[in-house]
Motif scaffolding. Structure first.
Motif, PDB file in Angstrom:
ATOM      1  N   ARG A  70       0.848  -1.194   0.000  1.00 50.07           N
ATOM      2  CA  ARG A  70       0.000   0.000   0.000  1.00 50.07           C
ATOM      3  C   ARG A  70       0.880   1.239   0.000  1.00 50.07           C
ATOM      4  NH1 ARG A  70       0.062   2.632   4.800  1.00 50.07           N
ATOM      5  NH2 ARG A  70       0.357   1.486   6.750  1.00 50.07           N
ATOM      6  N   ASN A 129      -7.918  -2.122   0.973  1.00 47.63           N
ATOM      7  CA  ASN A 129      -6.866  -2.095  -0.042  1.00 47.63           C
ATOM      8  C   ASN A 129      -6.502  -3.528  -0.419  1.00 47.63           C
ATOM      9  OD1 ASN A 129      -4.483  -1.185  -1.560  1.00 47.63           O
ATOM     10  ND2 ASN A 129      -3.325  -1.976   0.187  1.00 47.63           N
ATOM     11  N   TRP A 130      -6.882  -3.951  -1.644  1.00 46.24           N
ATOM     12  CA  TRP A 130      -6.516  -5.290  -2.105  1.00 46.24           C
ATOM     13  C   TRP A 130      -6.375  -5.267  -3.623  1.00 46.24           C
ATOM     14  CZ3 TRP A 130      -5.837  -9.407   1.339  1.00 46.24           C
ATOM     15  CH2 TRP A 130      -5.435 -10.607   0.735  1.00 46.24           C
ATOM     16  N   ASN A 134      -9.315  -2.994  -5.996  1.00 46.91           N
ATOM     17  CA  ASN A 134      -9.268  -1.587  -5.622  1.00 46.91           C
ATOM     18  C   ASN A 134     -10.181  -0.713  -6.481  1.00 46.91           C
ATOM     19  OD1 ASN A 134      -7.459  -1.808  -3.437  1.00 46.91           O
ATOM     20  ND2 ASN A 134      -5.701  -1.822  -4.814  1.00 46.91           N
ATOM     21  N   GLN A 137     -13.339   0.569  -4.900  1.00 47.76           N
ATOM     22  CA  GLN A 137     -13.271   1.659  -3.920  1.00 47.76           C
ATOM     23  C   GLN A 137     -14.161   1.352  -2.712  1.00 47.76           C
ATOM     24  OE1 GLN A 137     -14.208   5.224  -6.232  1.00 47.76           O
ATOM     25  NE2 GLN A 137     -12.065   5.440  -6.818  1.00 47.76           N
ATOM     26  N   GLU A 180      -5.396  -5.274 -12.715  1.00 44.84           N
ATOM     27  CA  GLU A 180      -4.788  -4.409 -11.718  1.00 44.84           C
ATOM     28  C   GLU A 180      -3.386  -4.904 -11.375  1.00 44.84           C
ATOM     29  OE1 GLU A 180      -8.579  -2.614  -9.206  1.00 44.84           O
ATOM     30  OE2 GLU A 180      -6.911  -3.578  -8.169  1.00 44.84           O
ATOM     31  N   THR A 216      -6.562   2.695   6.485  1.00 45.58           N
ATOM     32  CA  THR A 216      -6.400   1.443   5.741  1.00 45.58           C
ATOM     33  C   THR A 216      -5.690   0.433   6.615  1.00 45.58           C
ATOM     34  OG1 THR A 216      -5.636   0.465   3.639  1.00 45.58           O
ATOM     35  CG2 THR A 216      -4.162   2.026   4.707  1.00 45.58           C
TER      36      THR A 216
END
Length: 224
Positions: A70, A129-130, A134, A137, A180, A216
């Motif tokens: 992250r 957060n992955w 992502n 959102q 992603e 996060t």
């Protein structure tokens, strides 16, 4: 690269303790396994041992782990989550879900925050957060304070984080975007809730309206 503590094997005392929902999985066949176990058995590293006598922290030990990367938010406040038994860094989410194995579990969440810091609301917004998800959102309210204004305990906040992750995996694991960067698929036959470990959480920023904070979580997982 994330550095983990040296792993330790279970002790005779830890293996002899009564365990919730204890099941002797060695005595179960494909036909006799309860429905809640059938989906967990059948492939390498897929067993959720928390339904047996073995804690997740023990079966996670010695396995290959990966840390979800992250953005670095510098000196923003951080809340760590450590194992009471110090098997390795972080705590298995399956253990936190049952409110156990967390160091300083009864400490108020405010004891890990700067003395002059207090959120603008009783809650903050937890941003999930992955990589691979992502684009969704996804975020959820995470309460740091009770309705009466008292700070919640570390285990209460950790429990809610694990509940958010379990819900997300259940409802959105199929919405996977392999394009992603560093995408890691969640769900059956991939990374499941039983593979996850919670290491900490950090303040990201304040909402554009200035009404609440975004946080996060730091999460690692056992590689399948």
């Amino acid at each position: 690269m994330q550095s983990y503590l040296r792993s330790y094997g279970p002790t005779p005392e830890s293996m002899s303790r009564p365990r919730r929902n204890a099941v002797d999985i060695s005595a179960l066949t494909n036909n006799t396994r309860p429905p809640h176990l059938q989906s967990r058995l059948g492939r390498r590293n897929a067993i959720d041992y928390t339904s047996s006598l073995v804690k997740s922290d023990w079966w996670h030990a010695g396995q290959s782990h990966a840390l979800i990367p992250r953005y670095n938010y510098g000196i923003n406040p951080v809340v760590p989550f450590g194992s009471a038994e110090q098997v390795q860094v972080g705590v298995a989410m399956t253990e936190l879900e049952n409110c156990q194995d967390l160091a300083h579990s009864s400490s108020p969440i405010t004891s890990f925050l700067p003395r002059d810091w207090r959120p603008r609301q009783p809650f903050v917004q937890l941003i999930l957060n992955w990589p691979g998800y992502n684009f969704l959102q996804f975020s959820k309210q995470l309460f740091f304070f009770t309705p009466t204004g008292n700070p919640r305990t570390l285990i209460e906040v950790a429990h809610d984080i694990t509940d958010i992750y379990r819900t997300f995996i259940h409802e959105y694991h199929a919405a996977f975007n392999s394009a992603e960067h560093g995408a890691v698929r969640l769900g059956p036959d991939c990374v499941t809730f039983g593979h996850l470990r919670l290491l900490g959480m950090q303040l990201c920023n304040v909402s554009s309206s200035g009404e609440f904070e975004r946080w996060t979580a730091d999460v690692s997982y056992v590689k399948t």
